[in-house]
Structures are given as structure tokens and as C-alpha cells.
Scaffold this motif. Structure first.
Motif, PDB file in Angstrom:
ATOM      1  N   ASP A  88       0.749  -1.393  -0.139  1.00  0.00           N
ATOM      2  CA  ASP A  88      -0.111  -0.140   0.011  1.00  0.00           C
ATOM      3  C   ASP A  88       0.745   1.275   0.111  1.00  0.00           C
ATOM      4  O   ASP A  88       0.743   2.294  -0.682  1.00  0.00           O
ATOM      5  CB  ASP A  88      -0.774  -0.197   1.275  1.00  0.00           C
ATOM      6  CG  ASP A  88      -1.910   0.891   1.128  1.00  0.00           C
ATOM      7  OD1 ASP A  88      -2.588   1.335   0.250  1.00  0.00           O
ATOM      8  OD2 ASP A  88      -2.308   1.458   2.395  1.00  0.00           O
ATOM      9  N   MET A  89       1.915   1.076   0.664  1.00  0.00           N
ATOM     10  CA  MET A  89       2.944   2.401   0.747  1.00  0.00           C
ATOM     11  C   MET A  89       3.787   2.678  -0.154  1.00  0.00           C
ATOM     12  O   MET A  89       4.424   3.650  -0.398  1.00  0.00           O
ATOM     13  CB  MET A  89       3.481   2.261   2.216  1.00  0.00           C
ATOM     14  CG  MET A  89       2.715   2.304   3.479  1.00  0.00           C
ATOM     15  SD  MET A  89       3.799   2.011   4.992  1.00  0.00           S
ATOM     16  CE  MET A  89       4.391   3.677   5.057  1.00  0.00           C
ATOM     17  N   ALA A  90       4.197   1.561  -0.890  1.00  0.00           N
ATOM     18  CA  ALA A  90       5.192   1.437  -1.869  1.00  0.00           C
ATOM     19  C   ALA A  90       5.454   2.522  -2.748  1.00  0.00           C
ATOM     20  O   ALA A  90       6.332   3.108  -3.237  1.00  0.00           O
ATOM     21  CB  ALA A  90       5.480   0.012  -2.500  1.00  0.00           C
ATOM     22  N   PRO A  91       4.274   3.057  -3.556  1.00  0.00           N
ATOM     23  CA  PRO A  91       4.266   4.061  -4.315  1.00  0.00           C
ATOM     24  C   PRO A  91       4.650   5.411  -3.823  1.00  0.00           C
ATOM     25  O   PRO A  91       4.887   6.240  -4.519  1.00  0.00           O
ATOM     26  CB  PRO A  91       2.798   4.000  -4.966  1.00  0.00           C
ATOM     27  CG  PRO A  91       2.152   2.666  -4.529  1.00  0.00           C
ATOM     28  CD  PRO A  91       2.747   2.568  -3.285  1.00  0.00           C
TER      29      PRO A  91
ATOM     30  N   HIS B  11       0.060  -8.168  -4.556  1.00  0.00           N
ATOM     31  CA  HIS B  11       0.865  -7.628  -3.746  1.00  0.00           C
ATOM     32  C   HIS B  11       2.556  -8.071  -4.094  1.00  0.00           C
ATOM     33  O   HIS B  11       3.282  -7.062  -3.788  1.00  0.00           O
ATOM     34  CB  HIS B  11       0.497  -8.178  -2.225  1.00  0.00           C
ATOM     35  CG  HIS B  11      -0.898  -7.838  -1.768  1.00  0.00           C
ATOM     36  ND1 HIS B  11      -1.792  -8.678  -1.531  1.00  0.00           N
ATOM     37  CD2 HIS B  11      -1.328  -6.631  -1.650  1.00  0.00           C
ATOM     38  CE1 HIS B  11      -3.037  -8.033  -1.387  1.00  0.00           C
ATOM     39  NE2 HIS B  11      -2.587  -6.755  -1.084  1.00  0.00           N
ATOM     40  N   ARG B  12       2.771  -9.231  -4.596  1.00  0.00           N
ATOM     41  CA  ARG B  12       4.110  -9.506  -4.777  1.00  0.00           C
ATOM     42  C   ARG B  12       4.658  -8.559  -5.975  1.00  0.00           C
ATOM     43  O   ARG B  12       5.645  -7.891  -5.780  1.00  0.00           O
ATOM     44  CB  ARG B  12       4.215 -10.802  -5.269  1.00  0.00           C
ATOM     45  CG  ARG B  12       5.723 -11.286  -5.164  1.00  0.00           C
ATOM     46  CD  ARG B  12       5.668 -12.929  -5.279  1.00  0.00           C
ATOM     47  NE  ARG B  12       7.022 -13.532  -5.082  1.00  0.00           N
ATOM     48  CZ  ARG B  12       7.331 -14.621  -4.932  1.00  0.00           C
ATOM     49  NH1 ARG B  12       6.134 -15.641  -5.092  1.00  0.00           N
ATOM     50  NH2 ARG B  12       8.329 -15.240  -4.713  1.00  0.00           N
ATOM     51  N   LYS B  13       3.894  -8.283  -7.059  1.00  0.00           N
ATOM     52  CA  LYS B  13       4.202  -7.413  -7.795  1.00  0.00           C
ATOM     53  C   LYS B  13       4.242  -5.912  -7.532  1.00  0.00           C
ATOM     54  O   LYS B  13       5.206  -5.162  -7.987  1.00  0.00           O
ATOM     55  CB  LYS B  13       2.968  -7.255  -9.078  1.00  0.00           C
ATOM     56  CG  LYS B  13       3.064  -6.370 -10.257  1.00  0.00           C
ATOM     57  CD  LYS B  13       2.002  -6.696 -11.179  1.00  0.00           C
ATOM     58  CE  LYS B  13       2.334  -5.503 -12.508  1.00  0.00           C
ATOM     59  NZ  LYS B  13       1.117  -5.577 -13.474  1.00  0.00           N
TER      60      LYS B  13
ATOM     61  N   GLY C 159       7.217  -1.437  -6.494  1.00  0.00           N
ATOM     62  CA  GLY C 159       7.903  -0.207  -5.669  1.00  0.00           C
ATOM     63  C   GLY C 159       9.362  -0.304  -4.810  1.00  0.00           C
ATOM     64  O   GLY C 159       9.526   0.560  -4.238  1.00  0.00           O
ATOM     65  N   GLY C 160       9.965  -1.295  -5.250  1.00  0.00           N
ATOM     66  CA  GLY C 160      11.278  -1.491  -4.771  1.00  0.00           C
ATOM     67  C   GLY C 160      11.294  -1.593  -3.157  1.00  0.00           C
ATOM     68  O   GLY C 160      12.324  -1.456  -2.402  1.00  0.00           O
ATOM     69  N   VAL C 161      10.392  -2.477  -2.668  1.00  0.00           N
ATOM     70  CA  VAL C 161      10.284  -2.802  -1.299  1.00  0.00           C
ATOM     71  C   VAL C 161      11.083  -4.007  -1.136  1.00  0.00           C
ATOM     72  O   VAL C 161      11.046  -5.132  -1.874  1.00  0.00           O
ATOM     73  CB  VAL C 161       8.954  -3.046  -0.877  1.00  0.00           C
ATOM     74  CG1 VAL C 161       8.950  -3.789   0.504  1.00  0.00           C
ATOM     75  CG2 VAL C 161       8.057  -2.078  -0.860  1.00  0.00           C
ATOM     76  N   GLU C 162      12.375  -4.057  -0.421  1.00  0.00           N
ATOM     77  CA  GLU C 162      13.162  -5.355  -0.202  1.00  0.00           C
ATOM     78  C   GLU C 162      12.820  -5.576   1.234  1.00  0.00           C
ATOM     79  O   GLU C 162      12.167  -5.221   2.053  1.00  0.00           O
ATOM     80  CB  GLU C 162      14.625  -4.595  -0.134  1.00  0.00           C
ATOM     81  CG  GLU C 162      14.956  -3.673   1.061  1.00  0.00           C
ATOM     82  CD  GLU C 162      16.485  -3.494   1.213  1.00  0.00           C
ATOM     83  OE1 GLU C 162      17.216  -4.141   0.636  1.00  0.00           O
ATOM     84  OE2 GLU C 162      16.759  -2.391   1.757  1.00  0.00           O
ATOM     85  N   ARG C 163      13.273  -7.017   1.443  1.00  0.00           N
ATOM     86  CA  ARG C 163      13.126  -7.679   2.478  1.00  0.00           C
ATOM     87  C   ARG C 163      14.363  -7.829   3.039  1.00  0.00           C
ATOM     88  O   ARG C 163      15.391  -8.313   2.631  1.00  0.00           O
ATOM     89  CB  ARG C 163      12.549  -8.863   2.441  1.00  0.00           C
ATOM     90  CG  ARG C 163      12.386  -9.936   3.620  1.00  0.00           C
ATOM     91  CD  ARG C 163      13.664 -10.821   3.672  1.00  0.00           C
ATOM     92  NE  ARG C 163      13.489 -11.482   5.109  1.00  0.00           N
ATOM     93  CZ  ARG C 163      14.324 -12.378   5.558  1.00  0.00           C
ATOM     94  NH1 ARG C 163      15.492 -12.506   4.720  1.00  0.00           N
ATOM     95  NH2 ARG C 163      14.424 -12.812   6.796  1.00  0.00           N
ATOM     96  N   ARG C 164      14.732  -7.520   4.655  1.00  0.00           N
ATOM     97  CA  ARG C 164      16.007  -7.681   5.376  1.00  0.00           C
ATOM     98  C   ARG C 164      15.653  -8.478   6.471  1.00  0.00           C
ATOM     99  O   ARG C 164      14.410  -8.395   7.086  1.00  0.00           O
ATOM    100  CB  ARG C 164      16.612  -6.112   5.610  1.00  0.00           C
ATOM    101  CG  ARG C 164      16.787  -5.446   4.282  1.00  0.00           C
ATOM    102  CD  ARG C 164      17.714  -4.177   4.812  1.00  0.00           C
ATOM    103  NE  ARG C 164      19.011  -4.550   5.471  1.00  0.00           N
ATOM    104  CZ  ARG C 164      19.733  -3.582   5.795  1.00  0.00           C
ATOM    105  NH1 ARG C 164      19.702  -2.354   5.251  1.00  0.00           N
ATOM    106  NH2 ARG C 164      21.126  -4.084   6.326  1.00  0.00           N
TER     107      ARG C 164
END
Length: 352
Positions: A183-186, A241-243, A248-253
Motif C-alpha cells: 500500500d505504501m510502496a508508491p 501484492h508481490r508485484k 515499488g522497490g520494497v526489499e526484505r531484510r
């Protein structure tokens, strides 16, 4: 003191599910006490973009089908309106603004129930269906109290517009964490912080929603609580959501180990300034009105078997995660659990 046969605490999805099956299990016109002013539970307070994870056809209360396309995933406001409509059609006495402050077992098996406004009730049986969603949980990490940025639980998140241009870390690997991050990615620079890699589960398999398969296989219904509790968290997704995360360039750390005054310390020791941390870390059940009774263990957790108290005859619970099945704390499963609990409480009442 007013006397009733069955008293239900909470008029959210678990309480209304219990009320909906009361007559079918031998209980007439239960009294339902709701602390808030609404009969939609926590739904009106969830984030704007939230939708049910299960289709409407699997999310309806007994005798109250969801309006519209049964294959769709109803949005937050639709669910809230649906619950309000259901509440009006139930054969029950629902009283809002009635926060239960004490439930005490008495002689002969009766309960004395007291509310914050001084009202008292005597009940033959009590079902605690006040839910977990009023008690957000956040882990106690070093530096949490000294962090100077914005810090909130997913229960308090509403819209990405509040974080436009911000550097945000969303903590969690479940459906809510993924939905909020997408939701926040954009509008924001978002990272997902998790303790394990995200496990994706297809929303649809061979043309059918996953909830059809869980019913078909019995996973959604069978009382296999001990095995269910050990299952890893998985995220249901049809690819949307995966797309959104990828675009949106969301990475997982790997989960950070501490917070600082202006950011976080990542697992590899690097420090980063962040504007906000959103904890999508779930909820915990709390029953303050049962404090001081044999109903709870020393951690405040209910002592029960499949929702029926093992220490206080006549007391039951509905809406506990994995109470009896994979769907126990959801719209699609609460009524099944309630039927089981009320049937057994009825047997106890008949013996008195």
C-alpha cells in the motif's frame, strides 16, 4: 440484578458469530455486552485498503449471506456494514457502551458479571468473545523507547498518504505486513523487516480459491490445533501484492536488532536512519475481567480445551487463534467454534 441464561462478551465478529448460532444450540435470546458503541468490532478502525483474505461466500455468518458477488473479497467498510446489519437481525439483546469489568463464578455454577457503569448480571453461562484485536502486540526490542521517529502498530495505520516521501520499515511477514508495505510502496521508501523469508501461498489453485481447498481437505475445519500452531506464517496472494512490492522497490531484510534515537541497527550491524517503524506483529488475547479467577494461567492466558474452560464450568471462549482450526479467529471459522462451545456449555447448564 438482571438474570440471563447466556451472556456473551463482545459484539464483534466472534460475539456475533456466537449469537448467530445460540438458538441452534438450545440457548434463547442471549444478552450481548459490547464495550464500544458499534456492533462491527474492530473492522471500522482497520487500514483503508484492507480486504478480507477469504471470499464472501466463506465469510458469512450462519443464516446471513454476504450480499453481492460471493466470489469477491469484501473491503473493510463492507465487512463493517455487514456486521452491523447482521446484529440488527439477530434474536438477541445487544447492549453497547457496556464494558465488562468483572466476571466471577459463584455458588451453584452461576456467574456474576459487572460492567463499568455499575450494572450487574447473573448468568448461567458466559462466553468471552471480546477478541484480540483490541490488544496489539509489539516486541520489546532494545532502544524502542528512545527512538525519536514515528512508531505505530498496524492497528493504527490508516493510509499511505501519511507517509509520503518517508523512509519506513514495516515489521512482520504476515498478510497485514505485506498489504501495508504494498500500500505504501508508491509513496514511501519501504523495507520489510522479518525474522525469516516471506512464504508466499497462491490465493487460487487449479481455478479455486485456497479456502475451497482448505475446506475440501478438512484443514479449515478439523480440530488439529497443536499442529496448526506450529505452521509457519504464509502470505496469501494472487500476485497483486508481490508485484506491488517489486514495482515499488520494497526489499526484505533480516529483522533489526535494536532501535536508535533516529533509526535502526540491522542484523549485520549497519545503522540506518528511518522516519517510521510500523509493527505488523499481531495481537494478544487479554481477559482483564477474568483476572483473579481460576480461568487464567499466571500469564493471563485462558485455560481451555477447544474453547471450553477446563477450570471454570460454564465458561467458554470464541475467537482465539487456532482455538479449534485454521479459521478459528476469522469470520469464516468463528461460528463453527461457537457451535462447539455452546453445545458443551448447554450440557453443563442442564446438569445444574
Amino acid at each position: 440484578m438482571e438474570h440471563v441464561d447466556l451472556l456473551i462478551i463482545g459484539a464483534g465478529q466472534s460475539g456475533l458469530s456466537t449469537t448467530a448460532v445460540a438458538a441452534r444450540t438450545g440457548w434463547s435470546r442471549p444478552l450481548v455486552l459490547e464495550a464500544g458503541s458499534d456492533t462491527a468490532g474492530s473492522w471500522p478502525a482497520y487500514y483503508d485498503s484492507l480486504t478480507l483474505f477469504s471470499p464472501a461466500r466463506y465469510s458469512a455468518l450462519p443464516g446471513h449471506p454476504f450480499p453481492g458477488d460471493p466470489g469477491r473479497y469484501p473491503a473493510r467498510d463492507e465487512v463493517a456494514d455487514y456486521l452491523r446489519t447482521v446484529a440488527k437481525g439477530l434474536d438477541s439483546d445487544i447492549r453497547t457502551g457496556a464494558r465488562v469489568t468483572a466476571v466471577r463464578p459463584g455458588p451453584g455454577g452461576a456467574f456474576t458479571v459487572q460492567t463499568g457503569n455499575g450494572e450487574r448480571y447473573a448468568a448461567r453461562a458466559v462466553v468471552a468473545a471480546s477478541g484480540a484485536f483490541a490488544h496489539p502486540h509489539t516486541p520489546d526490542l532494545p532502544g524502542r523507547d528512545s527512538y525519536g521517529g514515528r512508531q505505530l502498530h498496524s492497528a493504527d495505520y490508516r493510509t499511505p498518504a501519511d507517509f509520503e516521501g518517508a523512509r519506513v520499515v514495516v515489521v512482520g511477514a504476515g498478510n497485514s505486513a505485506i498489504q501495508i508495505a504494498a500500500d505504501m510502496a508508491p509513496l514511501a521508501r519501504v523495507t520489510l523487516a522479518t525474522r525469516a523469508p516471506i512464504r508466499w501461498m497462491a490465493q487460487r489453485m487449479l481455478g479455486r480459491d485456497i479456502h475451497w481447498w482448505t475446506r475440501y481437505t478438512g484443514l479449515d475445519i478439523a480440530p488439529i490445533r497443536s499442529r496448526l500452531a506450529a505452521l509457519p506464517v504464509s502470505v496469501l496472494d494472487d500476485g497483486t501484492h508481490r508485484k506491488a512490492l517489486d514495482e515499488g522497490g520494497v526489499e526484505r531484510r533480516e529483522m533489526f536488532t535494536a532501535l536508535t534515537a533516529d533509526g535502526v541497527v540491522w542484523a549485520d550491524g549497519t545503522r540506518e536512519a528511518v522516519d517510521a517503524v510500523i509493527w505488523a506483529t499481531g495481537y494478544r488475547h487479554r481477559y482483564p475481567y477474568l483476572a483473579g479467577t481460576p480461568a487464567l494461567d499466571d500469564q493471563g492466558r485462558p485455560l481451555h480445551r477447544l474453547g471450553v474452560s477446563t477450570t471454570v464450568p460454564g465458561l467458554g471462549y470464541v475467537g482465539i487463534e487456532f482455538q479449534r482450526s485454521l479459521a478459528s479467529n476469522s469470520l469464516r471459522g468463528a461460528a463453527r467454534d461457537a457451535r462447539h462451545v455452546l453445545t458443551r456449555l448447554r450440557r453443563v447448564a442442564r446438569r445444574r
